[in-house]
Design a protein around this motif. Structure first.
Motif, short mmCIF file in Angstrom:
data_model
loop_
_atom_site.label_atom_id
_atom_site.label_comp_id
_atom_site.label_asym_id
_atom_site.label_seq_id
_atom_site.Cartn_x
_atom_site.Cartn_y
_atom_site.Cartn_z
N ASP A 27 0.64 -1.15 0.00
CA ASP A 27 0.05 0.10 -0.08
C ASP A 27 0.94 0.95 -0.14
N ASP A 80 0.71 7.19 3.66
CA ASP A 80 0.24 5.90 4.27
C ASP A 80 1.33 5.61 5.78
N HIS A 100 -4.77 6.34 5.69
CA HIS A 100 -5.98 6.04 6.17
C HIS A 100 -5.74 5.32 7.42
N HIS A 101 -4.87 5.52 8.22
CA HIS A 101 -4.68 4.95 9.74
C HIS A 101 -5.35 5.95 10.60
N THR A 121 -4.54 3.43 1.72
CA THR A 121 -4.10 4.68 1.11
C THR A 121 -4.47 4.72 -0.27
N ASP A 151 -3.56 -4.38 1.73
CA ASP A 151 -4.07 -3.84 2.84
C ASP A 151 -5.15 -4.57 3.23
MN LIG Z 1 -1.83 1.06 4.39
#
Ligand SMILES: [Mn+2]
Length: 311
Positions: A27, A80, A100-101, A121, A151
């Motif tokens: 990712d 990411d 995206h975390h 991401t 992911d």
């Molecule tokens: Mn990721």
């Protein structure tokens, strides 16, 4: 996203660094690759990429720069990555974040960010491309789908919206799902002979309710054989190679059991006072390179695994 795109437009003619987290996975690398295509920039990895990340780079055909690096005078994009700890030996100046975390600690210091709690991401990078009307060629589509597949564990954990986005990416890049899968399928890299030999030599153990498969192969294939055994259905794969004193081990756990056993702890205890050249990974995937008594290490590792799985 508007702010983030504004930042991207500002830096686009300046060959910016696209920074991604260390031990980069598919990712991160795919997001880095596509953002570098979008901005004309270059990808920066702090220290190393993961083994399957290297596969992706070979498959798509791109390279990265490695740290340590002082980027404090530059405007860069971080993709990411959720934490400074994932960026060892990198000095940051002005940056934008796409990630995206949940609980991203880099947002506070960012000039701009695009942050959503989605599966990958790469699907966010796709939205940016769409918004900027940047054409999606085959390599971009392959990279983005590899990131999404990585992911979400081949979509096993994917939300429906992610699957729809993947469909759009495949469609726009004129590729099919099989081709996207092939970019990440590891075991086809092995010759039939290597695969079959590793399978024939394998031993099977039940650790409570988990199937552990142990086998040996040559040093170049420890990683691939471990992934192959997981693909075949092992819950835990333990693969050894030995040449003289040199030992290489991979210990991998099926993604369905993510974090049930802390393999990094198992490995640390299992290798005891063996000579360590390199030890890396996390709860679900560990690599070891070093020297020692292989029978002793195997016995210790099996003992540690038994203990952890009966907890
Ligand atoms: Mn990721």
């Amino acid at each position: 996203m508007k702010e983030f795109i504004k930042f991207i437009r500002e830096i686009s003619d300046k060959k910016p660094a696209i920074l991604i987290h260390d031990d980069s996975d598919a990712d991160a690398l795919a997001a880095g690759y596509v953002l570098s295509r979008l901005t004309g920039g270059y990808i920066v990895v702090p220290k190393s990429v993961s083994e399957h990340g290297q596969e992706l780079m070979d498959e798509i055909g791109f390279e990265v720069d490695y740290g340590p690096l002082d980027l404090s005078e530059e405007k860069i994009v971080i993709a990411d990555t959720a934490d400074m700890q994932q960026l060892p030996d990198i000095q940051l100046g002005k940056y934008a974040v796409i990630d995206h975390h949940s609980n991203n600690k880099l947002l506070e210091g960012a000039e701009a960010y695009y942050h959503e709690k989605v599966d990958s991401t790469c699907q966010m990078v796709y939205q940016v491309l769409r918004e900027m009307e940047f054409p999606i060629d085959e390599n971009i589509a392959l990279a983005l789908s590899a990131g999404i597949l990585g992911d979400t564990i081949y979509l096993e954990k994917a939300k429906n919206e992610t699957i729809i986005i993947l469909g759009e990416i495949l469609e726009e890049g004129s590729i099919n799902f099989k081709k996207a899968l092939e970019v990440l399928r590891i075991s086809r890299k092995l010759s039939r002979e290597t695969k079959l030999k590793a399978a024939i030599d394998a031993e099977l153990f039940w650790l409570k309710d988990k199937l552990l498969v142990f086998t040996r192969t040559s040093p170049d294939y420890v990683y691939y054989v471990a992934m192959m055994l997981i693909e075949l259905g092992a819950d835990i794969a333990m693969v050894f190679s030995q040449e003289g004193e040199d030992i290489s081990i991979r210990l991998v756990q099926n993604p369905a059991y993510e974090e049930e056993i802390d393999l990094l702890e198992v490995m640390k205890k299992g290798i005891g006072d063996s000579k360590v050249e390199n030890l890396w990974g996390d709860e679900n995937f560990v690599g070891f390179k070093g020297a020692g008594d292989d029978f002793k290490i195997i016995k210790e590792l099996l003992g540690q695994l038994c203990q952890s799985s009966s907890r």
